[in-house]
Motif scaffolding. Sequence first.
Motif, mmCIF file in Angstrom:
data_model
loop_
_atom_site.group_PDB
_atom_site.id
_atom_site.type_symbol
_atom_site.label_atom_id
_atom_site.label_comp_id
_atom_site.label_asym_id
_atom_site.label_seq_id
_atom_site.Cartn_x
_atom_site.Cartn_y
_atom_site.Cartn_z
ATOM 1 N N ALA A 65 30.249 19.158 125.798
ATOM 2 C CA ALA A 65 31.266 18.116 125.637
ATOM 3 C C ALA A 65 31.745 17.612 126.999
ATOM 4 O O ALA A 65 31.907 16.404 127.200
ATOM 5 C CB ALA A 65 32.439 18.645 124.819
ATOM 6 N N GLU A 66 31.967 18.519 127.941
ATOM 7 C CA GLU A 66 32.372 18.123 129.292
ATOM 8 C C GLU A 66 31.296 17.272 129.959
ATOM 9 O O GLU A 66 31.591 16.313 130.659
ATOM 10 C CB GLU A 66 32.651 19.351 130.148
ATOM 11 C CG GLU A 66 33.879 20.121 129.759
ATOM 12 C CD GLU A 66 33.995 21.452 130.481
ATOM 13 O OE1 GLU A 66 33.262 21.680 131.477
ATOM 14 O OE2 GLU A 66 34.815 22.278 130.058
ATOM 15 N N SER A 67 30.051 17.631 129.732
ATOM 16 C CA SER A 67 28.931 16.881 130.306
ATOM 17 C C SER A 67 28.875 15.463 129.746
ATOM 18 O O SER A 67 28.662 14.503 130.486
ATOM 19 C CB SER A 67 27.620 17.616 130.018
ATOM 20 O OG SER A 67 26.516 16.875 130.447
ATOM 21 N N LEU A 80 31.372 7.630 122.960
ATOM 22 C CA LEU A 80 31.428 9.057 123.264
ATOM 23 C C LEU A 80 31.431 9.887 121.984
ATOM 24 O O LEU A 80 30.747 10.912 121.908
ATOM 25 C CB LEU A 80 32.660 9.372 124.109
ATOM 26 C CG LEU A 80 32.676 8.792 125.520
ATOM 27 C CD1 LEU A 80 34.021 9.032 126.185
ATOM 28 C CD2 LEU A 80 31.556 9.356 126.366
ATOM 29 N N ARG A 81 32.179 9.431 120.978
ATOM 30 C CA ARG A 81 32.218 10.141 119.691
ATOM 31 C C ARG A 81 30.821 10.180 119.080
ATOM 32 O O ARG A 81 30.344 11.216 118.631
ATOM 33 C CB ARG A 81 33.183 9.472 118.717
ATOM 34 C CG ARG A 81 33.188 10.122 117.332
ATOM 35 C CD ARG A 81 34.009 9.347 116.296
ATOM 36 N NE ARG A 81 35.302 8.955 116.768
ATOM 37 C CZ ARG A 81 36.387 9.737 116.746
ATOM 38 N NH1 ARG A 81 36.292 10.957 116.283
ATOM 39 N NH2 ARG A 81 37.535 9.292 117.193
ATOM 40 N N ALA A 90 31.041 20.494 117.153
ATOM 41 C CA ALA A 90 32.064 20.706 116.123
ATOM 42 C C ALA A 90 33.089 19.576 116.149
ATOM 43 O O ALA A 90 33.464 19.110 117.227
ATOM 44 C CB ALA A 90 32.756 22.047 116.355
ATOM 45 N N PRO A 91 33.543 19.141 114.987
ATOM 46 C CA PRO A 91 34.521 18.041 114.934
ATOM 47 C C PRO A 91 35.796 18.303 115.735
ATOM 48 O O PRO A 91 36.350 17.392 116.333
ATOM 49 C CB PRO A 91 34.830 17.906 113.444
ATOM 50 C CG PRO A 91 33.650 18.493 112.757
ATOM 51 C CD PRO A 91 33.129 19.556 113.653
ATOM 52 N N GLU A 92 36.266 19.554 115.769
ATOM 53 C CA GLU A 92 37.480 19.878 116.530
ATOM 54 C C GLU A 92 37.242 19.677 118.018
ATOM 55 O O GLU A 92 38.106 19.162 118.733
ATOM 56 C CB GLU A 92 37.920 21.328 116.298
ATOM 57 C CG GLU A 92 38.081 21.734 114.855
ATOM 58 C CD GLU A 92 36.760 22.137 114.210
ATOM 59 O OE1 GLU A 92 35.930 22.816 114.846
ATOM 60 O OE2 GLU A 92 36.545 21.733 113.057
ATOM 61 N N LEU A 93 36.074 20.089 118.506
ATOM 62 C CA LEU A 93 35.736 19.928 119.917
ATOM 63 C C LEU A 93 35.595 18.443 120.260
ATOM 64 O O LEU A 93 36.058 17.996 121.308
ATOM 65 C CB LEU A 93 34.443 20.680 120.243
ATOM 66 C CG LEU A 93 33.940 20.593 121.673
ATOM 67 C CD1 LEU A 93 34.982 21.144 122.642
ATOM 68 C CD2 LEU A 93 32.629 21.348 121.813
ATOM 69 N N VAL A 94 34.993 17.686 119.372
ATOM 70 C CA VAL A 94 34.848 16.243 119.585
ATOM 71 C C VAL A 94 36.229 15.598 119.673
ATOM 72 O O VAL A 94 36.505 14.801 120.576
ATOM 73 C CB VAL A 94 34.013 15.597 118.450
ATOM 74 C CG1 VAL A 94 34.050 14.084 118.540
ATOM 75 C CG2 VAL A 94 32.573 16.106 118.495
ATOM 76 N N ARG A 96 39.155 16.988 120.488
ATOM 77 C CA ARG A 96 39.841 17.386 121.729
ATOM 78 C C ARG A 96 39.283 16.644 122.931
ATOM 79 O O ARG A 96 40.029 16.186 123.804
ATOM 80 C CB ARG A 96 39.708 18.897 121.952
ATOM 81 C CG ARG A 96 40.621 19.740 121.126
ATOM 82 C CD ARG A 96 40.699 21.171 121.642
ATOM 83 N NE ARG A 96 39.428 21.759 122.006
ATOM 84 C CZ ARG A 96 38.667 22.499 121.197
ATOM 85 N NH1 ARG A 96 39.059 22.737 119.965
ATOM 86 N NH2 ARG A 96 37.531 23.014 121.627
ATOM 87 N N THR A 97 37.985 16.499 122.993
ATOM 88 C CA THR A 97 37.353 15.814 124.114
ATOM 89 C C THR A 97 37.715 14.340 124.122
ATOM 90 O O THR A 97 37.988 13.765 125.178
ATOM 91 C CB THR A 97 35.816 15.992 124.060
ATOM 92 O OG1 THR A 97 35.521 17.388 123.991
ATOM 93 C CG2 THR A 97 35.155 15.401 125.277
ATOM 94 N N LEU A 98 37.729 13.717 122.954
ATOM 95 C CA LEU A 98 38.094 12.297 122.876
ATOM 96 C C LEU A 98 39.554 12.074 123.248
ATOM 97 O O LEU A 98 39.887 11.059 123.864
ATOM 98 C CB LEU A 98 37.814 11.751 121.479
ATOM 99 C CG LEU A 98 36.342 11.576 121.147
ATOM 100 C CD1 LEU A 98 36.190 11.127 119.699
ATOM 101 C CD2 LEU A 98 35.691 10.594 122.083
#
Length: 164
Positions: A65-67, A80-81, A90-94, A96-98
């Motif tokens: 996700a960071e990459s 990005l999404r 994982a949707p939660e990680l997506v 948080r990253t967004l």
Amino acid sequence: MAFAAPSLKGRALRYLAQREHSRAELERKLARHAEDGPEASAAEQIARALDELQAAGLLSEARVAESVLAHGARFGSRRLRQTMQSKGLAPELVARTLEQARSTELERAREVWRKRFGTAPADAAERAKQMRFLAGRGFEGELIRRVVPSIGADDDGEPEFDLD
């Protein structure tokens, strides 16, 4: 002298040496090279190899996700999404990253617009072209309207940004 085919773990390490991969991406890539064996199915062999890499800290969804975020400096949150979802994160990680990306989205959109166009549009067709370009990069409509200057903006070519 022939070399033996690399193991699934070895292949996964090669992929990870090139760039960060999500678990789902590695599962898809390794499936071409795995065969059912007498002791375990291909899926079980792949899962075991990836579990070992994850336990060693070599496979990390957070780093993927960071990459995506680091390489996505010229893209909006919609793009990005889509990229992170296609990697199987994982949707939660997506989410948080967004959320992290949204804090800089206006600045990123302005920079993309400035590099590509840099001057206010001369007419409605040019403004539409600039707006379509930013939309293609995954920026939201409201954000695009804030970035692309109105027709007949200041003569110095600098857009009039609304800094509310």
